[in-house]
Design a protein around this motif. Sequence first.
Motif, PDB file in Angstrom:
ATOM      1  N   ASN A 149       0.601  -0.640  -0.018  1.00  0.00           N
ATOM      2  CA  ASN A 149      -0.045   0.063  -0.277  1.00  0.00           C
ATOM      3  C   ASN A 149       0.895   1.714   0.059  1.00  0.00           C
ATOM      4  OD1 ASN A 149      -1.690  -1.980   0.152  1.00  0.00           O
ATOM      5  ND2 ASN A 149      -3.147  -0.763   2.234  1.00  0.00           N
ATOM      6  N   LYS A 150       2.377   1.499   0.217  1.00  0.00           N
ATOM      7  CA  LYS A 150       2.620   2.812   0.546  1.00  0.00           C
ATOM      8  C   LYS A 150       4.308   2.612  -1.082  1.00  0.00           C
ATOM      9  CE  LYS A 150       5.361   1.834   5.190  1.00  0.00           C
ATOM     10  NZ  LYS A 150       6.222   1.951   6.076  1.00  0.00           N
ATOM     11  N   PHE A 151       3.113   2.099  -1.793  1.00  0.00           N
ATOM     12  CA  PHE A 151       3.209   2.176  -3.205  1.00  0.00           C
ATOM     13  C   PHE A 151       2.282   2.556  -4.514  1.00  0.00           C
ATOM     14  CE2 PHE A 151       6.567  -0.453  -1.902  1.00  0.00           C
ATOM     15  CZ  PHE A 151       7.588   0.104  -3.115  1.00  0.00           C
ATOM     16  N   ILE A 152       1.232   3.260  -3.683  1.00  0.00           N
ATOM     17  CA  ILE A 152      -0.217   3.891  -4.060  1.00  0.00           C
ATOM     18  C   ILE A 152       0.272   4.678  -4.317  1.00  0.00           C
ATOM     19  CG2 ILE A 152      -2.676   4.282  -3.692  1.00  0.00           C
ATOM     20  CD1 ILE A 152      -3.129   1.683  -1.863  1.00  0.00           C
ATOM     21  N   PRO A 153       0.391   6.104  -3.641  1.00  0.00           N
ATOM     22  CA  PRO A 153       1.081   6.944  -3.958  1.00  0.00           C
ATOM     23  C   PRO A 153       2.118   7.276  -5.862  1.00  0.00           C
ATOM     24  CG  PRO A 153       1.387   7.511  -1.923  1.00  0.00           C
ATOM     25  CD  PRO A 153       1.154   5.543  -1.988  1.00  0.00           C
TER      26      PRO A 153
END
Length: 337
Positions: A149-153
């Motif tokens: 989820n940290k890679f969403i941006p």
Amino acid sequence: MKKDLTRILVNSIVRKTLKDIEDSPERNIRNLIDIGLDFSNGRFQRYFMETAQKMMQNQSSAYYALVKEAADHVNHDTLACFGINLGYNSCTSGAKTIREIEAKEHFNIPWQLTFYADSKNYTYYRHVIKQAKELGIYTYLLFIKGDPNKFIPLIKQHSDCAFILFLEPNQINANFFKAFGDIHNVMIAVRFDKSYPFAVEVCSELRMRKFLYSVYTYYNDTNQNYITSGKTMEDASAIYPVFVFLFASKTCMPKTKESVRKYTIETRDGQKYPSFIVDVESDNNMIDSVISDDSCMIAFNEDGCLYSDTAEYQKDEYNIFKTDLKDILRKAVPKKK
């Protein structure tokens, strides 16, 4: 990447065809391929479309079932966005940029980049992908350690790119589904082998939620028979992945790789299974050699260090967190001639 008229027109045609496939899948799939050929200016795109056209002449091809399954059970926004980012932005427009820079500056540029990415270092990749896009690279394979989820941006920022996230089943949970539900430039690849039986349930949930997903597994000198016997494809077919990605282990002997490569080609040509099998190393080299004159496969480990199929580089001048991508490629993969 600026939107151009060709991309807008292709997007409109793809979306209309996805709606029509339910009524007449065979005819509409063939029509889509014919239209794709009309718009195919890039070398690889034309090669792919001509190959697909030949395959679809087989009326009993399992690939008709594959396309209908995707049209019925994958969000159409995802199919259109991911497909156009991969087929047009990457393999057509991006490929043209790659060839122009290679001809001018005499170093090789891979058509895709692979990152073994630790989620603790996710902030580095925004700058890296910005550099890569300037070279014409619009496809990224992310093997994520930690929280995806940290890679969403990053993924949302680069909405014109195609991202394939290689994840273990336990990384895909309720928080993941909620966070990625409205992101359409992503394909999820789930680890699938005897060590990960939970993958079946995860894929079932992805299908129910209309995600675009595939599976992946590793092979070596001792377990290759599980692949070449057809067992892997038989097991995978039951959970409806679009692709089955095969990765050779680092210790694989050349004869094992060659055996799997031949099996992959024969299986694709046989069109027996409603999933598309990919031997990542050999197929990547094939795609890259069609897009440009030389083939190269580039990856970066969790610490940002470059490694290829022939060497690993530990110095800072080959570290993507410390040196520009263009400078790394210029030193590591110069043109042979």
